[in-house]
Enzyme design. Structure first.
Site, PDB file in Angstrom:
ATOM      1  N   CYS A 180      -2.588   8.163   4.507  1.00 54.01           N
ATOM      2  CA  CYS A 180      -2.684   7.732   3.088  1.00 54.01           C
ATOM      3  C   CYS A 180      -3.641   7.983   2.455  1.00 54.01           C
ATOM      4  CB  CYS A 180      -2.462   5.731   3.157  1.00 54.01           C
ATOM      5  SG  CYS A 180      -3.514   5.157   4.092  1.00 54.01           S
TER       6      CYS A 180
ATOM      7  N   GLU B 132       0.414  -0.428   0.142  1.00 54.92           N
ATOM      8  CA  GLU B 132      -0.172  -0.183  -0.148  1.00 54.92           C
ATOM      9  C   GLU B 132       0.760   1.602  -0.114  1.00 54.92           C
ATOM     10  OE1 GLU B 132      -1.060   3.088   1.365  1.00 54.92           O
ATOM     11  OE2 GLU B 132      -1.106   2.635   3.554  1.00 54.92           O
TER      12      GLU B 132
END
Length: 501
Positions: free
Chosen positions: A297, A260
């Site tokens: 994120c 990720e």
């Protein structure tokens, strides 16, 4: 108490050389650097633990994962204290993160106990079928093997040593080797101690979990290249993640790398919503943009706003809201430096207008706001690169150009539509485009705050993640560490216990 060493197959072992932690507050501590020999010992122990752990009763595995949660809560005050010193995160944030960590462990324990993740299928035999008989087929998901997990800098608990990747891999039946993040080595060690206590309490093979620290890159390379490692979970930067991904792909036996890697998480403010609620959306965006100093994120770094007078009010409201938010402590000095470098890069692009923000010193960052035209956005690919921190860009564009702007986006973790009823027709045209660009689509909200639930998708097309078909949050994350196995014509007494009935 901190040993500064590495947990390998139930023993705390020294490595080679030392590095110092760099806490935001409090005392620095010394930690041993890992070695290739420790990596090999951990991988060998994980392989030895695999058969008994993956093949054991699901109820035992679920109880082990619940015990990890209990051991973390027992040590909660000490863990939160050192995590606060190392990261600079406030006590309330860390309390919530510890609760999320134990909550997702228990969620996976319940998921394992229920057994639905096994995805079992049984096709009965048809020996008299013409022209060919059909054999009996049974299928279910099986653990993939030892897994390496990399701790994340921005979540010292929920995405690190006992975080989501570790929880989902252990739930799948995979022994785990964690590469601790050097930004919070003391936190990582205390969490590893909790996992060790759970191993001992539940009588698990000590190779089911190992924890290795390192301030450089040698251990990381050795871990992803070890032939006994069968998958990798990673949360971090695009540069580091891509380097590890390439190593995994170049192995004699390539293995899956579930990375990720971040996102700018674009939002589109549709015309009616902008006119009716622009000031409120701008104010809420400023709060989401600066939450946790923008170190998520899912930080909503870019908003496409329909041109017109309402856009003027929107931008002014966002600048006013950001002006009232002071500087915040960043997770590391390196992250603060990178944020400053990213902002400086934006300031040096022709056509970029800076509306708010002053350069902060040291390990801090304040909010920044920039404005560009659609033409400037299209002409400068670097505007679409993530700035990890509290920096936002407003892109003014004709609403009829939103679809083309969406098509040009790279893969994202999230995409958001801010819309009123009158915007629904235009939003309906955007949705099929955004479905191909992001793993999670939001209506009238902000992506910061990721619910840990079976319905969550935290991933997206590259470069947001390296596998758009998987998530790193929610129970579906377990599938990353499983593979289907078919048993054809196998006697029932030889089948795995979960398949024999």
């Amino acid at each position: 108490m901190l040993s500064g060493n590495h947990l390998v197959a139930g023993q705390w072992l020294a490595g080679s050389g030392e590095f110092q932690s760099s806490p935001a507050t409090g005392e620095a501590h010394s930690f041993s650097n890992g070695t290739k020999d420790l990596v090999d010992q951990a991988a060998q122990a994980a392989e030895q633990a695999f058969e008994s752990y993956a093949g054991g009763a699901r109820e035992d595995r679920a109880e082990f994962i619940r015990q990890i949660a209990a051991e973390l809560e027992t040590r909660g005050d000490a863990i939160k204290a050192i995590a606060g010193e190392e990261s600079g995160l406030p006590a309330m944030r860390l309390a919530g993160e510890l609760g999320r960590t134990t909550g997702q462990l228990r969620l996976f324990a319940d998921h394992v106990a229920a057994g639905e993740y096994l995805d079992r299928h049984h096709t009965t035999a048809l020996p008299d079928r013409e022209p060919l008989p059909r054999p009996e087929l049974r299928l279910m998901m099986r653990a993939i093997g030892p897994v390496v997990v990399f701790g994340a800098s921005n979540f010292p608990l929920a995405f690190s040593t006992a975080g989501g990747d570790t929880a989902s891999a252990l739930a799948a039946g995979c022994p785990v080797i964690v590469k601790g993040h050097p930004a919070h080595p003391g936190t990582g060690e205390l969490v590893a101690q909790a996992i060790q206590a759970a191993i001992e309490s539940c009588g698990m093979h000590p190779g089911v979990f190992s924890f290795i620290q390192d301030s450089g890159y040698d251990v990381a390379r050795a871990l992803v290249q070890h032939p006994l490692v069968k998958a990798v979970g990673f949360t971090g930067s695009l540069k580091a993640g891509r380097a590890l991904f390439d190593l995994c792909a170049a192995r004699p036996e390539p293995i899956p790398f579930f990375g990720e890697l971040g996102s700018i998480n674009p939002g589109f403010v549709m015309p009616a919503a902008l006119t009716n609620r622009g000031v409120d959306i701008a104010t809420a965006w400023a709060g989401s943009l600066t939450m946790g100093a923008g170190q998520f994120c899912t930080n909503p770094g870019v908003l496409f706003v329909a041109e017109g007078e309402a856009a003027d009010s929107f931008v002014a409201s966002a600048a006013t809201a950001l002006a009232g938010i002071g500087t915040q402590t960043m997770l590391t000095d390196g992250i603060a430096d990178a944020c400053r470098a990213g902002v400086s890069g934006l300031e040096n692009i022709d056509g970029v207008k800076k509306l708010a923000g002053e350069v902060a010193e040291g390990r801090t960052a304040g909010p920044y706001l920039f404005e560009v035209s659609a033409a400037t956005w299209r002409a400068n690919a670097s505007l679409a690169e993530e700035v990890f921190g509290p920096a936002g860009i407003v892109v003014r564009a004709p609403a009829e150009e939103f679809a083309d702007l969406a098509r040009a986006l790279e893969g994202q973790l999230t995409a958001t539509l801010h819309m009123d009823k009158a915007d629904h027709a235009a939003a309906a045209a955007l949705l099929p485009i955004l479905e191909r660009k992001a793993g999670r689509l939001l209506a009238n909200g902000f992506p910061t705050g990721v619910e840990v639930d079976a319905g969550m998708m935290h991933g997206g097309p590259y470069p947001a993640s390296t596998n758009a078909a998987t998530t790193s949050v929610g129970t579906l994350a377990i599938r990353r560490f499983l593979r289907p196995v078919c048993y054809q014509g196998m006697p029932v007494d030889l089948l795995p216990a979960d398949l024999g009935d």
